[in-house]
Design a protein around this motif. Structure first.
Motif, PDB file in Angstrom:
ATOM      1  N   LEU A   1      29.383  39.735  37.167  1.00  0.00           N
ATOM      2  CA  LEU A   1      30.419  39.726  38.205  1.00  0.00           C
ATOM      3  C   LEU A   1      31.600  40.557  37.720  1.00  0.00           C
ATOM      4  N   ARG A   2      32.057  41.466  38.570  1.00  0.00           N
ATOM      5  CA  ARG A   2      33.275  42.220  38.295  1.00  0.00           C
ATOM      6  C   ARG A   2      34.232  42.030  39.459  1.00  0.00           C
ATOM      7  N   ALA A   3      35.320  41.328  39.186  1.00  0.00           N
ATOM      8  CA  ALA A   3      36.358  41.165  40.203  1.00  0.00           C
ATOM      9  C   ALA A   3      37.094  42.490  40.376  1.00  0.00           C
TER      10      ALA A   3
ATOM     11  N   PRO B   1      32.427  44.311  34.018  1.00  0.00           N
ATOM     12  CA  PRO B   1      31.800  43.087  34.526  1.00  0.00           C
ATOM     13  C   PRO B   1      31.607  42.065  33.409  1.00  0.00           C
TER      14      PRO B   1
ATOM     15  N   ARG C   1      37.180  32.112  39.534  1.00  0.00           N
ATOM     16  CA  ARG C   1      36.406  32.127  40.761  1.00  0.00           C
ATOM     17  C   ARG C   1      35.715  30.782  40.995  1.00  0.00           C
TER      18      ARG C   1
ATOM     19  N   LEU D   1      33.039  33.926  45.957  1.00  0.00           N
ATOM     20  CA  LEU D   1      33.348  35.355  45.886  1.00  0.00           C
ATOM     21  C   LEU D   1      34.550  35.714  46.746  1.00  0.00           C
ATOM     22  N   GLU D   2      35.347  36.645  46.237  1.00  0.00           N
ATOM     23  CA  GLU D   2      36.499  37.159  46.967  1.00  0.00           C
ATOM     24  C   GLU D   2      36.275  38.623  47.321  1.00  0.00           C
TER      25      GLU D   2
ATOM     26  N   ASP E   1      35.001  41.806  45.050  1.00  0.00           N
ATOM     27  CA  ASP E   1      34.110  41.407  43.959  1.00  0.00           C
ATOM     28  C   ASP E   1      32.793  42.162  44.053  1.00  0.00           C
ATOM     29  N   SER E   2      32.279  42.543  42.892  1.00  0.00           N
ATOM     30  CA  SER E   2      30.994  43.227  42.810  1.00  0.00           C
ATOM     31  C   SER E   2      30.031  42.403  41.975  1.00  0.00           C
TER      32      SER E   2
ATOM     33  N   THR F   1      28.970  45.104  46.667  1.00  0.00           N
ATOM     34  CA  THR F   1      30.405  44.808  46.607  1.00  0.00           C
ATOM     35  C   THR F   1      30.830  44.223  47.948  1.00  0.00           C
TER      36      THR F   1
END
Length: 423
Positions: free
Chosen positions: A310-312, A318, A388, A391-392, A395-396, A418
């Protein structure tokens, strides 16, 4: 001739041991490149795409029908059947071997047929005929059941007797890299008297594998274990994006609908069932014993490692948030396909079956944010103060999966998506 799965095989193209695409893999996909040609069929080898259309044009590859590899999907090739699949993979393997001069010492053909992966655009590999998503991880089903029904009623009475599934939407299966827009739907939070309509607030991912069906079955007919296995062309990574708050309100009494219909992402490379053969394992002991039509004689699970990163939007790199294994699945892909056809349901070339969320026994092996954050009560701490529960926007998510061989790995690349804001 050595078998294409032989660990001793070497390609004339240098392939790093950590690459997903050694000569023992040879997954199929659809790509286009800067030469302006339309999307066509290729095979991944190291850092290159091998253009099968070019090999066909040069009379180095023959599947019995001209133009199969000039198609924008794998469907026509899959329809040729398992014997052609196996023969074609063996021929491609032969052409790529380090001791075969046929392609190695033909610079003009090599220049045309080997496209650097960095210059290729990857497309959805199949025309998805139909999409069915299952619910076949006992750990995942138990976790979700404990959250919403309590420990004593975690699994529904039917769960241990058959693979549970629902028919999803083929129209919104998309290739890796496709941005996904946050869905809207009816929401009814606890305490509200009536629902409202608006953007999903509890958006989630589901770590799954997808089965690509390469052969049809007739309406009205059942499948044996062997027949079902022979129908499976290969596997992809699959993210079944899920709107948990929309689902919570809509799923009674008929199950998921709009909460799962907005997007399903799959990886662009289809790893063949034959390439995964060395990694077959028996799944968990099934108790009670399934009804006769669902009993298995063969090891139909796979020792396939899976990771989620996860990469915000505010993060540079990530972070891995899950690592699990496909071998944990209670109901195998073969059992899912057998059960799907058991009513007389016809299966088509290009059908896609989602395994269901893949979770394992460990806390780090939970394949969804619903489980990782325990329905929002245990927030996930990332880096730099980023937290988290679901998901926002921005986010990817990226999934990776591979089977580890002796000095090589058979991998899937990645499936990435994404999240964009709702319109």
């Amino acid at each position: 001739m050595p078998h294409p799965n032989d660990p001793a095989l070497r390609c004339f193209i240098p392939v790093d041991a950590s690459s997903d695409f050694p000569i023992q893999n040879l997954p199929y996909g659809v790509f286009s490149s800067k030469d302006g040609l339309a999307p066509r069929v290729g095979v991944a080898i190291g850092a290159y795409v091998l253009d099968l259309w070019e090999l066909e044009q040069d009379c180095r590859l023959d599947v019995g029908e001209l133009g199969i590899f000039a198609a924008p999907t794998l469907n026509a090739f899959m329809a040729l059947g398992p014997k052609v699949w196996s023969r074609t993979r063996a021929r491609i393997s032969q052409l790529l071997r380090h001791d075969n001069p046929e392609l190695r010492d033909n610079p003009a053909l090599r220049e045309r047929a080997l496209v650097p992966m960095a210059e290729a655009r990857l497309h959805l590999p199949i025309a998805v005929a139909g999409y069915t998503d299952f619910y076949s991880s006992k750990e995942h089903a138990t976790n979700v059941g404990v959250m919403f029904r309590g420990k004593d009623h975690a699994l529904q009475p039917n769960w241990l007797h058959m693979p549970i599934g629902y028919n999803g939407r083929a129209s919104t299966v998309v290739a890796s890299g496709t941005k996904v827009r946050r869905p809207r739907g009816q929401l009814k939070p606890p305490g509200a008297e009536v629902p409202s309509f608006g953007p999903c607030k509890r958006l989630d991912f589901e770590l799954e594998m997808g089965v690509v069906v390469g052969q049809p079955s007739a309406m009205g007919e059942m499948l044996t274990e062997t027949q079902a296995e022979d129908m499976i062309f290969g596997f992809v990574l699959l993210n079944d994006w899920s709107a948990r708050d929309i689902q919570q309100w809509e799923y009674v009494p008929l199950g998921p609908f709009q909460a799962k219909a907005f997007a399903t992402s799959i990886s662009p490379w289809v790893v063949t069932r034959e390439a995964l053969q060395p990694f077959r394992v028996h799944g968990p002991q099934q108790d009670p014993t399934p009804l006769p039509y669902l009993r298995q004689l063969q090891p139909n699970n796979y020792d396939l490692q899976l990771e989620v990163e996860l990469r915000a939007a505010q993060m540079q790199e990530p972070v891995r948030i899950c690592r699990t294994n496909f071998k944990y699945m209670y109901w195998s892909s073969v059992q899912q396909l057998v059960h799907h056809a058991s009513s007389g349901c016809a299966m088509n070339v290009g059908d896609l079956l989602g395994s269901g969320t893949i979770s394992g026994p460990g806390k780090h092996e939970r394949g969804s944010l619903l489980e990782i954050s325990w329905n929002g009560t245990e927030p996930l701490e990332l880096v730099g103060g980023v937290v988290r529960t679901f998901l926002e926007d921005g986010d990817s998510l990226s999934f990776h999966g591979w089977c580890q061989g002796e000095g090589y790995r058979v991998g899937f690349g990645e499936v990435e998506g994404t999240m964009l804001p709702a319109e």
